[in-house]
Design a protein around this motif. Sequence first.
Motif, short mmCIF file in Angstrom:
data_model
loop_
_atom_site.label_atom_id
_atom_site.label_comp_id
_atom_site.label_asym_id
_atom_site.label_seq_id
_atom_site.Cartn_x
_atom_site.Cartn_y
_atom_site.Cartn_z
N ILE A 31 0.84 -1.20 0.00
CA ILE A 31 0.00 0.00 0.00
C ILE A 31 0.87 1.25 0.00
N GLU A 32 1.95 1.23 0.77
CA GLU A 32 2.87 2.37 0.84
C GLU A 32 3.42 2.73 -0.54
N LEU A 33 3.56 1.76 -1.42
CA LEU A 33 4.15 1.99 -2.74
C LEU A 33 3.19 2.63 -3.74
N LEU A 34 1.92 2.74 -3.39
CA LEU A 34 0.95 3.33 -4.31
C LEU A 34 1.18 4.83 -4.45
N ASP A 35 0.52 5.44 -5.41
CA ASP A 35 0.74 6.84 -5.77
C ASP A 35 -0.03 7.80 -4.84
N TRP A 36 0.39 7.84 -3.58
CA TRP A 36 -0.27 8.70 -2.59
C TRP A 36 0.25 10.12 -2.68
N ARG A 37 -0.61 11.06 -2.35
CA ARG A 37 -0.22 12.46 -2.22
C ARG A 37 -0.38 12.85 -0.74
N PRO A 38 0.40 13.81 -0.26
CA PRO A 38 0.31 14.19 1.15
C PRO A 38 -1.03 14.80 1.51
N GLY A 39 -1.44 14.58 2.76
CA GLY A 39 -2.63 15.22 3.31
C GLY A 39 -3.92 14.47 3.03
#
Length: 106
Positions: free
Chosen positions: A95-103
Motif C-alpha cells: 500500500i505504501e508503494l501506491l501513488d499517494w499524495r500528502p494530506g
Amino acid sequence: MSFTVTYRDGRMFDGDIARIGDLLEQLDGPLDDEYPNVSVRDDDTEWVVSAFQTGLLVFENVEEEDGEPRHMENVTRPEMLRVMEMLARGELNEIELLDWRPGYGP
C-alpha cells in the motif's frame, strides 16, 4: 490478521474480506456531507483506508501523531476494493508503494 470495517452510518463489524464489496456499496446514492465515507482498519497497526463518495481514498494511521495522512483522488471502485482488501490482508508495504499524495486531499 484482524481488521474492522466501518459503514457510513457508523456501524462497525469485525473483518470479513467478503464484506468489503458490500461496504463500498454504501457509497452509492446521494452525496452526504455528514456520512461521506466507509473504512477498513487494521486492528493491530491502526492503519486505516477510508473511501469517500467523491472518489477520494485516504490512508492514515489513527494512532500515530506524527504519521502524515495520504490520499488519492478520482479512485475507481475496483481500485478502492483492491486497496481495502490489501489492508485487510496486512499488505502495508505494498500500500505504501501506491501513488499517494500528502494530506487529506482537496
